[in-house]
Design a protein around this motif. Sequence first.
Motif, PDB file in Angstrom:
ATOM      1  N   PHE A   1      38.531  48.994  47.583  1.00 61.35           N
ATOM      2  CA  PHE A   1      37.138  48.920  47.145  1.00 61.35           C
ATOM      3  C   PHE A   1      36.218  48.883  48.363  1.00 61.35           C
ATOM      4  CE2 PHE A   1      33.663  46.152  45.175  1.00 61.35           C
ATOM      5  CZ  PHE A   1      33.106  47.187  44.446  1.00 61.35           C
TER       6      PHE A   1
ATOM      7  N   GLN B   1      43.657  45.202  46.154  1.00 68.75           N
ATOM      8  CA  GLN B   1      42.744  46.217  45.625  1.00 68.75           C
ATOM      9  C   GLN B   1      41.345  46.098  46.204  1.00 68.75           C
ATOM     10  OE1 GLN B   1      45.505  47.895  44.633  1.00 68.75           O
ATOM     11  NE2 GLN B   1      43.887  48.927  43.515  1.00 68.75           N
TER      12      GLN B   1
ATOM     13  N   ASN C   1      36.974  48.876  38.093  1.00 71.60           N
ATOM     14  CA  ASN C   1      37.987  48.352  39.010  1.00 71.60           C
ATOM     15  C   ASN C   1      39.104  47.624  38.247  1.00 71.60           C
ATOM     16  OD1 ASN C   1      36.914  49.278  41.418  1.00 71.60           O
ATOM     17  ND2 ASN C   1      35.662  47.475  41.751  1.00 71.60           N
TER      18      ASN C   1
ATOM     19  N   THR D   1      39.453  53.323  42.951  1.00 70.82           N
ATOM     20  CA  THR D   1      38.799  52.087  43.360  1.00 70.82           C
ATOM     21  C   THR D   1      37.844  52.336  44.528  1.00 70.82           C
ATOM     22  OG1 THR D   1      40.772  50.867  42.673  1.00 70.82           O
ATOM     23  CG2 THR D   1      39.195  49.686  44.045  1.00 70.82           C
TER      24      THR D   1
END
Length: 312
Positions: A63, A59, A41, A217
Amino acid sequence: MKRLNPFPTLALAIFLTIFGMKIDSPYYLGVAIMIMIHSLNASGFNLLLGYTGIISLGQAAFFGLGAYISGVLSSAYGWDAILTLPVAAVSAFFLALLVGWPVLRLHGHYLAMATLGFGMIMYIFMNEMSFITGGPSGLMGIGDFTLFGKAFPFEDEFFIVMSVYFILALTILELIDKSFLHYKMKFIKSSETASASYGINVVSTKLFVFASVAAFTALNGSMYAFYTHFISPVSFGLKYSIELVAMATVGGLGYVTGGVVGAVLLGLIPELFAGLEEFEMIIYGTFLAVVVMFAPGGVVGTVIKLWRRKDA
């Protein structure tokens, strides 16, 4: 300026894999698996901030999106794990295109705030859509990771799968680092106006990088879901996005290895100072401050700078 070859990153990945195979404790194997996920990541985030100059604080949302898509398809519909991965990646890719089209026209703190807002919206959805996500209580019943009918339910078995994925993913990131796209990204980061004058479509390039990193991700989120068998929104909030910024910055922005080094260093701090739990955040913060003040290029950037100075 001469670029480094890809071997240091891949050598580090292989070393971590071999080292993990020597671990007998399921707990420490779990720590190694989580460090691998965080490394990927952070390395993906590095393509955004370190290479292209995209400051994204959302982000964690991608995820979580990957984790929930794979988790729901596995627990509610009985899908095999391997079939959920492309669904998660493609969904994140197109969502990032939708979000990135207006957002990536912003710059600096405006861009950071826009991606922060997106992350908060996704976090609210994960919390409120309890009929799908399980809400604050989390999503349970996620199956084991399966590949061609073979399940990998235990830490030592999943570690092998994760190691293969880890090395393949870092290899792809290194190939990107050595490709022409690397120079386009760095050129855009240096000056979008100059890039456009040389015929580079700045918006399209940034959008492609943003969407590709989002898909990557999300894949990592899917692996996380199949490892933990339980996910909840608390794992995908702003705190994790900030942790990715810290990992990439400490490791070294603009280097694939930087994401791995940063995740290893920051991932091991809670383990090394487990007996000093009340001082953990103080130690964590002090370490970050020292790196930013005395090694502004991150650990990898500082090491490379010293190495080049030695060769000069």
